[in-house]
Each structure stands twice: as structure tokens, then as C-alpha cells.
Design an enzyme around this catalytic site. Sequence first.
Site, mmCIF file in Angstrom:
data_model
loop_
_atom_site.group_PDB
_atom_site.id
_atom_site.type_symbol
_atom_site.label_atom_id
_atom_site.label_comp_id
_atom_site.label_asym_id
_atom_site.label_seq_id
_atom_site.Cartn_x
_atom_site.Cartn_y
_atom_site.Cartn_z
ATOM 1 N N SER A 184 0.857 -1.036 0.284
ATOM 2 C CA SER A 184 -0.013 0.041 0.135
ATOM 3 C C SER A 184 0.988 1.220 0.001
ATOM 4 C CB SER A 184 -0.777 -0.104 1.465
ATOM 5 O OG SER A 184 -1.660 1.278 1.338
ATOM 6 N N TYR A 189 -2.254 -1.256 10.392
ATOM 7 C CA TYR A 189 -2.479 -1.368 8.954
ATOM 8 C C TYR A 189 -0.842 -0.846 8.562
ATOM 9 C CZ TYR A 189 -3.906 -1.029 4.174
ATOM 10 O OH TYR A 189 -4.150 -1.276 2.610
ATOM 11 N N LYS A 222 2.075 -3.005 6.605
ATOM 12 C CA LYS A 222 2.403 -2.896 5.281
ATOM 13 C C LYS A 222 3.955 -2.301 4.974
ATOM 14 C CE LYS A 222 -1.754 -3.817 3.172
ATOM 15 N NZ LYS A 222 -1.848 -4.941 2.367
#
Length: 263
Positions: free
Chosen positions: A145, A158, A162
Site C-alpha cells: 500500500s 495497517y 504494510k
Amino acid sequence: MERVLEGRTALVTGSTSGIGLAIALAYARAGAKVMLNGLGAPDAIAAARREVSEAMGGEAPFSDADLSKPEAVRGMVAAAHGAMGSLDILVNNAGIQFTAPVESFPDDKWDAILAINLSACFHATKAALPGMRERGWGRVINIASAHGLVASEHKVAYVTAKHGVVGMTKVVALEVARTPITCNAICPGFVRTPLAEAQIGPLAKEHGVSEEVALTDYLLEKQPSKRWVEVEEVAGMALYLAGPNSGAVNGTALSIDGGWVAA
Ligand code: NAD
């Protein structure tokens, strides 16, 4: 479409919707045999399988492995070998999200996001590499991402996961660098998926603005293009990385984010 993946086998995790489904479809149309994986409503899974099977011209194998469990991840890779005879291309795509400030971020959400978004990539890659080395060709493609490269508030698990995926991509790339195997990450910005689009209405209400303004000024605040990345665009990048002309691309984190990380 040119059948650049004729004879190849692929496993795309989290391919019952969104980006994963678009990648599975692109691979099937390019001639690969594709195994799907994902959770969700049986109807949605059946529809995804039908669509990919049609593109493939044969029944697409499916694994319902819950990727939060390492044993299930290993079982899924073994099942891919069983169903297709080999596993040439592994796309680690499955992922979940939860947002809250660090101090109130629930422990169980932290554990789940780290398990699915990061550890599953490790377990799947570890299980898939020996077969790729044996056959002398392979592609590992991790869907990271923009949040694998930069941070946003309220996304501690998150962003951590990532960034970890991007780091792991580099290590694997170095370890396979002298072989015809590559490992790369794709770093999308905001991609148009039903889940992401569903955030526009509530944002418009919250800020008392039109849906158009909610999209450009709030949801896509960090995306200079002020437009969604489309799933087909991400699938095109994943197809390039799996295809015949990308052998020298290794250990990179390719951005597809409308200029987000350039800012
Ligand atoms: P999505 O919710 O449409 O799809 C997620 C997929 O993962 C589904 O198939 C779901 O069943 C599967 N999944 C979730 N938990 C699972 C589990 N425990 N076991 C097995 N499968 C599981 O999401 P998406 O937007 O298509 O995202 C796909 C990937 O792209 C994710 O890794 C996400 O972080 C990343 N990404 C998305 C965006 C975006 O804007 N949509 C941006 C950057 C990166």
C-alpha cells in the site's frame, strides 16, 4: 489479450473481491491457471469463481483458508500444488483494515491485522519458494500500500504491517536475486472497491458537503490525482510483474497512487 501467462500457475490470496479478483481475472485471461482464496458470503464466492473459471476456460480451484492461521496458509499453498501441479506465481493480496488512535486501538484488531496483512505473506512465501527454486522460475508479488511507504494517523496496525511487507519483499528479493525468481511489492493509493466507495456517503454527512467534495477533499485528500486508482490498473501492474519482461525488476515497491508518495 496476449496470453503471456500461458502454462503458468498462480495463487492469488483474498481474490473473492476487489483487487485480488481483478488480478485473478487478468491472470486467467492471460492464460494462467489460477487458484482463488478468500472468505465471505457463499454467493459472492461462487460468483467470483464463476467469473474466473469462465476467463480460464476451466474450473478455478478455490481455498477457503483463513489466513490469520499459519497452518491454514501452509495448507493453502500445498492445496495449490495439489490442484495445479505447481505454483509459479504467488500474489499475497488478502488484507483487512481497522482505524483508531493508538491509545484505543483494540489488541485483537492489532493481532488480526498483523497476522493477515503481514505474517500470512511470510508463511505463504516460505511455503511457495522451495517449489519455485526446484522448477527454476517464480514470482512473488505482495500487495502492500502507499501505507507501506508513508503513514497516516489512526492506522497503526495497517501501516506497521504494510511497512513490514515492503521490508520482507526486499529480504526475499535479495535471497532469490541469483535465480529466475523475483519478489516485488505493489503500493496502491486509494483504489475503487465497494468497501472504499461506501465511505463517501458517511463522510459527506459528517462534514456537511456533497459526495463529490467528500471524495476529493476528504477521502482522496492525500491522492493528488483526486481520482480513484481502478482495480484493473493494479491488475495491469501485477500482470506486468508476473509476465515475461519483468525478470530484472526485483525488490522494488512500485507505487500506483496518483502521486501520493511524491508529495
Ligand atoms: P477487499 O476487502 O475487497 O478484499 C479483501 C480480500 O481478502 C477478500 O477476498 C477477503 O475475503 C480476503 N480476506 C480477508 N481476510 C481474510 C482471511 N483472514 N483469510 C483469507 N482471506 C481473507 O479489499 P481490497 O481493497 O481489494 O484489498 C486487497 C489488498 O489491497 C489488501 O491487502 C489491501 O490492504 C490492499 N490495498 C487496498 C487499497 C484500497 O484502496 N482498496 C489500497 C492499498 C492497498
